[in-house]
Scaffold this motif. Sequence first.
Motif, mmCIF file in Angstrom:
data_model
loop_
_atom_site.group_PDB
_atom_site.id
_atom_site.type_symbol
_atom_site.label_atom_id
_atom_site.label_comp_id
_atom_site.label_asym_id
_atom_site.label_seq_id
_atom_site.Cartn_x
_atom_site.Cartn_y
_atom_site.Cartn_z
ATOM 1 N N LYS A 145 4.691 0.854 -0.020
ATOM 2 C CA LYS A 145 6.054 0.562 -0.455
ATOM 3 C C LYS A 145 6.027 -0.490 -1.569
ATOM 4 O O LYS A 145 5.056 -1.213 -1.717
ATOM 5 N N LYS B 246 -1.210 -10.403 10.527
ATOM 6 C CA LYS B 246 -0.929 -9.543 9.374
ATOM 7 C C LYS B 246 -1.734 -10.075 8.192
ATOM 8 O O LYS B 246 -1.293 -10.971 7.481
ATOM 9 N N LYS C 103 0.819 -1.206 0.000
ATOM 10 C CA LYS C 103 0.000 0.000 0.000
ATOM 11 C C LYS C 103 0.855 1.259 0.000
ATOM 12 O O LYS C 103 0.435 2.290 -0.499
HETATM 13 N N1 LIG Z 1 13.218 -7.272 4.021
HETATM 14 C C1 LIG Z 1 12.055 -7.616 3.513
HETATM 15 N N2 LIG Z 1 11.920 -8.700 2.709
HETATM 16 C C2 LIG Z 1 10.728 -9.036 2.193
HETATM 17 N N3 LIG Z 1 9.574 -8.360 2.423
HETATM 18 C C3 LIG Z 1 9.636 -7.275 3.224
HETATM 19 C C4 LIG Z 1 10.864 -6.845 3.810
HETATM 20 N N4 LIG Z 1 10.609 -5.747 4.572
HETATM 21 C C5 LIG Z 1 9.294 -5.509 4.460
HETATM 22 N N5 LIG Z 1 8.684 -6.413 3.660
HETATM 23 C C6 LIG Z 1 7.252 -6.473 3.302
HETATM 24 O O1 LIG Z 1 7.071 -5.656 2.153
HETATM 25 C C7 LIG Z 1 5.788 -5.047 2.179
HETATM 26 C C8 LIG Z 1 5.974 -3.553 2.109
HETATM 27 O O2 LIG Z 1 4.914 -2.946 1.548
HETATM 28 P P1 LIG Z 1 3.852 -2.077 2.364
HETATM 29 O O3 LIG Z 1 4.275 -1.810 3.750
HETATM 30 O O4 LIG Z 1 3.468 -0.991 1.461
HETATM 31 O O5 LIG Z 1 2.713 -3.172 2.420
HETATM 32 P P2 LIG Z 1 1.264 -2.889 2.940
HETATM 33 O O6 LIG Z 1 0.358 -2.677 1.830
HETATM 34 O O7 LIG Z 1 1.337 -1.927 4.057
HETATM 35 O O8 LIG Z 1 0.883 -4.277 3.408
HETATM 36 P P3 LIG Z 1 1.251 -4.953 4.724
HETATM 37 O O9 LIG Z 1 -0.061 -5.033 5.436
HETATM 38 O O10 LIG Z 1 1.788 -6.241 4.225
HETATM 39 O O11 LIG Z 1 2.275 -4.101 5.421
HETATM 40 C C9 LIG Z 1 5.124 -5.469 3.478
HETATM 41 O O12 LIG Z 1 4.277 -6.580 3.272
HETATM 42 C C10 LIG Z 1 6.321 -5.879 4.337
HETATM 43 O O13 LIG Z 1 5.965 -6.820 5.316
#
Ligand SMILES: Nc1ncnc2c1ncn2[C@@H]1O[C@H](COP(=O)(O)OP(=O)(O)OP(=O)(O)O)[C@@H](O)[C@H]1O
Length: 230
Positions: free
Chosen positions: A8, A118, A6
């Motif tokens: 990243k 999550k 959402k």
């Molecule tokens: N080092 C990593 N390796 C793989 N995935 C990662 C790493 N660090 C963060 N992530 C994941 O990458 C995603 C980052 O995207 P973002 O935070 O925008 O997602 P989001 O839409 O908020 O969804 P979420 O509810 O999964 O956080 C997240 O799902 C996070 O858990």
Amino acid sequence: MLYQGKSKQVFETDDPRRVVLRFTDRATAFNGVKEAQIGDKGRINCAITTRLFAEVAARGVQHHVVDQLSATELLCERVEIVPVEVVVRSRAAGSFSKRYAVAEGTRLDQPLVELFVKSDALNDPLINDDAAVALGLARRWELAFLKETSLVVHQALAAFWAGHGIELVDAKYEYGRAEGRLLLADELTPDGARLWDAKTGEKLDKDVFRRDLGDLGDTYRALLARIGAA
Ligand SMILES: Nc1ncnc2c1ncn2[C@@H]1O[C@H](COP(=O)(O)OP(=O)(O)OP(=O)(O)O)[C@@H](O)[C@H]1O
Ligand SMILES: [Mg+2]
């Protein structure tokens, strides 16, 4: 691209053990129901994340950040995200205030830890250790480590923010598995925390967006300037 979140984006690299995390300007709230583009938010959140991971590393906490690649991109260890979010609270706010009908801002005797699944599909429900283990979301020792580590992280970050006249009210932490280790992962930003001005109580986090309290970009820019990382 491996994953479009959402706020990243996650990219593969030549090294299968590493990913690039790109912070975008997108803000969402209420599980994506409300959304907007906030100019400069990606850069600010990337800078704050870099600063705060350095802070927790100094306390001996292992994390996933390897290097900052650009204003909005971090090189990170590729992890398998543990599908349990750890929330640490110093005062009642948000869903905690609602669930237990306790006034927002009520101070808690000591920081408490809550676990959430999550899962966007389930709207991130609260869960306890037994249910998380029964569902195979995490091993029991992993939950113990996540909770203990989150309290250490929270104390370190609370001290950091207090040094800038800001109170850390609550925050969400995510962890990942990488070659037998559990690393603090994802982001450390005002999107996933509540930060209140210690003197005025002014909100300096994503609640400004959730509750239409002002301009989120201005709030985040001022926050970054305050910690001297602008
Ligand atoms: N080092 C990593 N390796 C793989 N995935 C990662 C790493 N660090 C963060 N992530 C994941 O990458 C995603 C980052 O995207 P973002 O935070 O925008 O997602 P989001 O839409 O908020 O969804 P979420 O509810 O999964 O956080 C997240 O799902 C996070 O858990
Ligand atoms: Mg996220």
